[in-house]
Design a protein around this motif. Structure first.
Motif, mmCIF file in Angstrom:
data_model
loop_
_atom_site.group_PDB
_atom_site.id
_atom_site.type_symbol
_atom_site.label_atom_id
_atom_site.label_comp_id
_atom_site.label_asym_id
_atom_site.label_seq_id
_atom_site.Cartn_x
_atom_site.Cartn_y
_atom_site.Cartn_z
ATOM 1 N N THR A 40 0.805 -1.348 0.073
ATOM 2 C CA THR A 40 -0.096 0.014 -0.133
ATOM 3 C C THR A 40 0.877 1.218 -0.055
ATOM 4 O OG1 THR A 40 -0.047 -0.039 2.398
ATOM 5 C CG2 THR A 40 -1.798 -1.236 1.317
ATOM 6 N N THR A 41 0.433 2.231 -0.577
ATOM 7 C CA THR A 41 1.075 3.540 -0.772
ATOM 8 C C THR A 41 0.588 4.655 -0.033
ATOM 9 O OG1 THR A 41 0.016 4.169 -2.864
ATOM 10 C CG2 THR A 41 2.001 2.696 -3.190
ATOM 11 N N GLY A 42 -0.605 4.152 0.516
ATOM 12 C CA GLY A 42 -1.485 5.487 0.994
ATOM 13 C C GLY A 42 -2.113 6.420 0.051
ATOM 14 N N GLU A 43 -1.855 6.083 -1.280
ATOM 15 C CA GLU A 43 -2.656 6.920 -2.285
ATOM 16 C C GLU A 43 -3.760 6.085 -2.950
ATOM 17 O OE1 GLU A 43 0.302 7.556 -5.253
ATOM 18 O OE2 GLU A 43 1.805 8.472 -3.521
ATOM 19 N N GLU A 44 -4.302 4.842 -2.445
ATOM 20 C CA GLU A 44 -5.179 4.356 -2.768
ATOM 21 C C GLU A 44 -6.605 5.020 -3.013
ATOM 22 O OE1 GLU A 44 -2.160 1.652 -1.885
ATOM 23 O OE2 GLU A 44 -3.327 3.298 -0.621
ATOM 24 N N ASP A 45 -6.762 5.957 -2.079
ATOM 25 C CA ASP A 45 -8.252 6.946 -1.842
ATOM 26 C C ASP A 45 -8.236 7.948 -2.743
ATOM 27 O OD1 ASP A 45 -9.361 4.461 -0.468
ATOM 28 O OD2 ASP A 45 -8.633 5.261 1.360
ATOM 29 N N GLU A 46 -6.996 8.243 -3.573
ATOM 30 C CA GLU A 46 -6.845 9.361 -4.190
ATOM 31 C C GLU A 46 -6.581 9.331 -5.662
ATOM 32 O OE1 GLU A 46 -4.445 11.926 -0.894
ATOM 33 O OE2 GLU A 46 -3.367 10.117 -1.675
ATOM 34 N N ASP A 47 -7.012 10.330 -6.346
ATOM 35 C CA ASP A 47 -6.975 10.533 -7.816
ATOM 36 C C ASP A 47 -5.758 11.355 -8.028
ATOM 37 O OD1 ASP A 47 -8.908 8.569 -8.312
ATOM 38 O OD2 ASP A 47 -10.542 10.360 -8.321
ATOM 39 N N ALA A 48 -4.960 11.321 -8.991
ATOM 40 C CA ALA A 48 -4.052 11.827 -9.560
ATOM 41 C C ALA A 48 -4.459 13.001 -10.409
ATOM 42 C CB ALA A 48 -2.395 11.164 -9.938
ATOM 43 N N GLY A 72 12.682 12.943 -8.332
ATOM 44 C CA GLY A 72 11.811 11.986 -8.522
ATOM 45 C C GLY A 72 10.561 12.493 -9.122
ATOM 46 N N THR A 73 9.254 11.957 -8.945
ATOM 47 C CA THR A 73 7.916 12.341 -9.410
ATOM 48 C C THR A 73 7.172 13.079 -8.255
ATOM 49 O OG1 THR A 73 7.904 10.389 -10.591
ATOM 50 C CG2 THR A 73 5.974 11.257 -10.296
ATOM 51 N N VAL A 74 6.672 14.266 -8.792
ATOM 52 C CA VAL A 74 5.757 15.044 -8.094
ATOM 53 C C VAL A 74 4.431 14.715 -8.276
ATOM 54 C CG1 VAL A 74 6.172 17.122 -9.364
ATOM 55 C CG2 VAL A 74 5.191 17.366 -7.061
ATOM 56 N N LYS A 75 3.527 14.749 -7.528
ATOM 57 C CA LYS A 75 2.059 14.235 -7.735
ATOM 58 C C LYS A 75 0.918 15.425 -6.992
ATOM 59 C CE LYS A 75 2.632 9.283 -8.381
ATOM 60 N NZ LYS A 75 2.219 8.000 -8.093
ATOM 61 N N LEU A 76 0.069 15.668 -7.689
ATOM 62 C CA LEU A 76 -0.938 16.445 -6.939
ATOM 63 C C LEU A 76 -2.066 15.400 -6.653
ATOM 64 C CD1 LEU A 76 -0.874 19.794 -8.548
ATOM 65 C CD2 LEU A 76 -0.145 19.171 -6.283
ATOM 66 N N LEU A 77 -2.457 15.174 -5.513
ATOM 67 C CA LEU A 77 -3.473 13.765 -5.372
ATOM 68 C C LEU A 77 -4.630 14.314 -4.724
ATOM 69 C CD1 LEU A 77 -0.909 11.304 -4.051
ATOM 70 C CD2 LEU A 77 -1.830 11.375 -6.196
ATOM 71 N N LYS A 78 -6.130 14.251 -5.269
ATOM 72 C CA LYS A 78 -7.207 14.735 -4.684
ATOM 73 C C LYS A 78 -7.963 13.492 -3.997
ATOM 74 C CE LYS A 78 -11.544 17.114 -6.059
ATOM 75 N NZ LYS A 78 -12.281 17.648 -6.943
ATOM 76 N N THR A 82 -13.004 13.570 0.660
ATOM 77 C CA THR A 82 -12.797 14.781 1.310
ATOM 78 C C THR A 82 -12.660 15.988 0.239
ATOM 79 O OG1 THR A 82 -10.424 14.699 1.673
ATOM 80 C CG2 THR A 82 -11.879 13.729 3.451
ATOM 81 N N ALA A 83 -12.092 15.522 -1.092
ATOM 82 C CA ALA A 83 -11.780 16.580 -2.083
ATOM 83 C C ALA A 83 -10.660 17.296 -1.798
ATOM 84 C CB ALA A 83 -12.944 17.348 -2.586
ATOM 85 N N LYS A 84 -9.569 17.070 -0.620
ATOM 86 C CA LYS A 84 -8.638 17.760 -0.423
ATOM 87 C C LYS A 84 -7.418 17.345 -1.190
ATOM 88 C CE LYS A 84 -9.791 18.974 4.460
ATOM 89 N NZ LYS A 84 -9.327 18.617 5.957
ATOM 90 N N VAL A 85 -6.688 18.368 -1.662
ATOM 91 C CA VAL A 85 -5.452 17.854 -2.391
ATOM 92 C C VAL A 85 -4.116 18.057 -1.773
ATOM 93 C CG1 VAL A 85 -4.424 18.558 -4.638
ATOM 94 C CG2 VAL A 85 -6.966 18.574 -4.407
ATOM 95 N N ARG A 86 -3.386 16.940 -1.842
ATOM 96 C CA ARG A 86 -2.100 17.015 -1.298
ATOM 97 C C ARG A 86 -0.975 17.178 -2.283
ATOM 98 N NH1 ARG A 86 0.326 11.671 1.217
ATOM 99 N NH2 ARG A 86 -0.895 10.108 0.012
#
Length: 209
Positions: A40-48, A72-78, A82-86
């Motif tokens: 698990t990456t912790g990004e399973e509940d987020e959309d890139a 490396g790779t920078v991502k914006l994950l929603k 919650t619709a919050k973006v990190r």
């Protein structure tokens, strides 16, 4: 005529090697059986919303200089709920997190002096396991990628501003409605008090008679 003695060991080795390659039909079971483990990456509940390669720098206040944080790779994950973006960035080979923070209403991207492929911003970052006020600079391979990153972050920040304004309006409306209900309810309490006092005065009249 007999073959030279020096040739015999080589022939014997070839014969032995040929024997090793022969399929004997025997099945050899593995000594240790490894089970498949779900990673698990912790990004399973987020959309890139964005995914690009870049190089990240962090400003060292003590040394008063920029230090490389990782490439490396920078991502914006929603987040789907919650619709919050990190903003998350991992180093290419080690996958170590070198940036991890929310894009909030106050997030502002600024062009880095002297480079149109870089931009700078402040954030409360959680990459090291605790919230830290950090100043980041990120550099992309092209001007287009830098502009896309900057515009996307600014757009998300504007959406957060609108979302916060909407929440504040809803809270204000709810508070106003509650105040009106309390104001309307107060006279009814006074009326009830007057009604309770009226029978008492009648009883006094009866006593005098």
């Amino acid at each position: 005529m007999a073959e030279p003695a020096e040739h015999r060991p080589a022939e014997e080795e070839e014969a032995a090697a040929a024997g090793e390659d022969e399929d004997t039909g025997a099945q050899v079971a593995p000594i240790v059986k490894l089970e498949e483990v779900a990673v698990t990456t912790g990004e399973e509940d987020e959309d890139a919303l964005l995914d690009m390669k870049a190089k990240l720098y962090r400003f060292d206040k003590e040394g008063n200089q920029w230090k490389e944080r990782g490439t490396g790779t920078v991502k914006l994950l929603k987040h789907k709920d919650t619709a919050k973006v990190r903003l998350v960035m991992r180093q290419a080979k080690t996958l170590k997190i070198c940036a991890n923070h929310l894009v909030v209403a106050t997030t502002k991207m600024q062009e880095h002096a002297g480079s149109d492929k870089s931009c700078v911003w402040h954030a409360l970052d959680f990459a090291d396991g605790e919230l830290k006020e950090e100043m980041f600079a990120i550099r992309f391979g092209s001007v287009e990628n830098c502009k896309k990153f900057k515009d996307t972050v600014e757009e998300i920040a504007e959406q957060q501003v609108k979302s916060e304004e909407k929440e504040n309006d809803e809270v204000s409306t709810a508070a106003s409605d509650l105040a009106q209900k309390l104001t309307v309810a107060e006279p009814s309490k006074e009326e009830n008090a007057e009604k309770e006092e009226a029978p008492a005065s009648d009883d006094k009249k009866d006593d005098k008679e």
